[in-house]
Motif scaffolding. Sequence first.
Motif, PDB file in Angstrom:
ATOM      1  N   ALA A   3      -1.465   1.232  10.334  1.00  0.00           N
ATOM      2  CA  ALA A   3      -1.857  -0.147  10.040  1.00  0.00           C
ATOM      3  C   ALA A   3      -3.346  -0.225   9.727  1.00  0.00           C
ATOM      4  O   ALA A   3      -3.764  -0.959   8.825  1.00  0.00           O
ATOM      5  N   ARG A   4      -4.133   0.517  10.463  1.00  0.00           N
ATOM      6  CA  ARG A   4      -5.577   0.502  10.250  1.00  0.00           C
ATOM      7  C   ARG A   4      -5.939   1.027   8.866  1.00  0.00           C
ATOM      8  O   ARG A   4      -6.795   0.463   8.182  1.00  0.00           O
ATOM      9  N   LEU A   5      -5.265   2.114   8.434  1.00  0.00           N
ATOM     10  CA  LEU A   5      -5.549   2.678   7.118  1.00  0.00           C
ATOM     11  C   LEU A   5      -5.113   1.723   6.013  1.00  0.00           C
ATOM     12  O   LEU A   5      -5.834   1.532   5.032  1.00  0.00           O
ATOM     13  N   ASP A   6      -3.946   1.101   6.170  1.00  0.00           N
ATOM     14  CA  ASP A   6      -3.478   0.151   5.157  1.00  0.00           C
ATOM     15  C   ASP A   6      -4.441  -1.024   5.019  1.00  0.00           C
ATOM     16  O   ASP A   6      -4.745  -1.477   3.911  1.00  0.00           O
ATOM     17  N   LEU A   7      -4.917  -1.522   6.149  1.00  0.00           N
ATOM     18  CA  LEU A   7      -5.869  -2.634   6.105  1.00  0.00           C
ATOM     19  C   LEU A   7      -7.156  -2.209   5.412  1.00  0.00           C
ATOM     20  O   LEU A   7      -7.726  -2.962   4.603  1.00  0.00           O
ATOM     21  N   GLN A  67      -6.124   5.162  -5.515  1.00  0.00           N
ATOM     22  CA  GLN A  67      -6.671   4.117  -6.385  1.00  0.00           C
ATOM     23  C   GLN A  67      -8.043   3.652  -5.901  1.00  0.00           C
ATOM     24  O   GLN A  67      -8.837   3.144  -6.695  1.00  0.00           O
ATOM     25  N   CYS A  68      -8.309   3.815  -4.632  1.00  0.00           N
ATOM     26  CA  CYS A  68      -9.611   3.423  -4.079  1.00  0.00           C
ATOM     27  C   CYS A  68     -10.619   4.564  -4.122  1.00  0.00           C
ATOM     28  O   CYS A  68     -11.770   4.391  -3.722  1.00  0.00           O
ATOM     29  N   LEU A  83      -6.534  -2.120   1.659  1.00  0.00           N
ATOM     30  CA  LEU A  83      -6.468  -3.469   1.098  1.00  0.00           C
ATOM     31  C   LEU A  83      -7.860  -4.075   0.952  1.00  0.00           C
ATOM     32  O   LEU A  83      -8.168  -4.717  -0.065  1.00  0.00           O
ATOM     33  N   LEU A  84      -8.709  -3.877   1.948  1.00  0.00           N
ATOM     34  CA  LEU A  84     -10.078  -4.398   1.879  1.00  0.00           C
ATOM     35  C   LEU A  84     -10.869  -3.707   0.774  1.00  0.00           C
ATOM     36  O   LEU A  84     -11.616  -4.357   0.026  1.00  0.00           O
ATOM     37  N   LEU A  85     -10.704  -2.385   0.645  1.00  0.00           N
ATOM     38  CA  LEU A  85     -11.371  -1.652  -0.432  1.00  0.00           C
ATOM     39  C   LEU A  85     -10.895  -2.137  -1.798  1.00  0.00           C
ATOM     40  O   LEU A  85     -11.679  -2.266  -2.739  1.00  0.00           O
ATOM     41  N   THR A  86      -9.600  -2.422  -1.889  1.00  0.00           N
ATOM     42  CA  THR A  86      -9.030  -2.888  -3.153  1.00  0.00           C
ATOM     43  C   THR A  86      -9.607  -4.231  -3.555  1.00  0.00           C
ATOM     44  O   THR A  86      -9.974  -4.453  -4.713  1.00  0.00           O
ATOM     45  N   VAL A 134       0.838  -1.197   0.000  1.00  0.00           N
ATOM     46  CA  VAL A 134       0.000   0.000   0.000  1.00  0.00           C
ATOM     47  C   VAL A 134       0.876   1.251   0.000  1.00  0.00           C
ATOM     48  O   VAL A 134       1.820   1.354   0.770  1.00  0.00           O
ATOM     49  N   GLY A 135       0.534   2.186  -0.869  1.00  0.00           N
ATOM     50  CA  GLY A 135       1.260   3.448  -0.942  1.00  0.00           C
ATOM     51  C   GLY A 135       0.866   4.185  -2.211  1.00  0.00           C
ATOM     52  O   GLY A 135       0.111   3.652  -3.032  1.00  0.00           O
TER      53      GLY A 135
END
Length: 211
Positions: free
Chosen positions: A167-171, A142-143, A174-177, A110-111
């Motif tokens: 960590a919460r934002l990255d997760l 991208q989301c 990833l779920l949105l992706t 993620v980035g």
Amino acid sequence: MYRRWIKRLADLTAAVLGLVCTAPLLLAAAGALAVANRGAGIFFVQERPGLRGRIFRIVKFRTMTDARDASGRLLPDAQRITRLGRLLRATSIDELPQLWNVLRGDMSLVGPRPLLPEYLPRYSARQARRHEVRPGITGWAQCHGRNATSWEVRLEQDVWYVDHLSARLDLRILLLTVCKVLRREGIGSADGATKEPFEGMETNMQNKEIR
């Protein structure tokens, strides 16, 4: 702590597991591309700027031909994408080889998406902050619209991510992706259309006024 150590460890673990778990899919896609591309190559490799602007070579599955017009210029992306390439983009399978970039440390899961090296001198000081973190396979921008948004909004979303990285934002990203990939929306461009080049905010604003 997460930004400096845990994120990289999570990337390494996910990249190894991802490459192992998707190995059959990667081999199948590579085999299909070897036949479909008729010797033109399986992978698309291009230089991109990463953390602190350091240049690396991004790896993706090749989804387009190198077809050119009479003057030798590449045809528009939508005319060069192959039938198989369109399928790989719609399912985001073309992005899977970037797990190798994550493993190498060039990228993160993620980035901000890595753009082109020629854009580096065109960023404002604030926009250049997108390079304070490793670029990602997917990201906040991208989301939230990707190519449908203006460059100004997209780059601001990248900086917002840098300022709020957790960590919460990255997760969440990833779920949105995953949701968007399953719905085949937002993450990939199935028709091969790409965003207009970034010329710098002042130039892009002038172009909009001319149009």
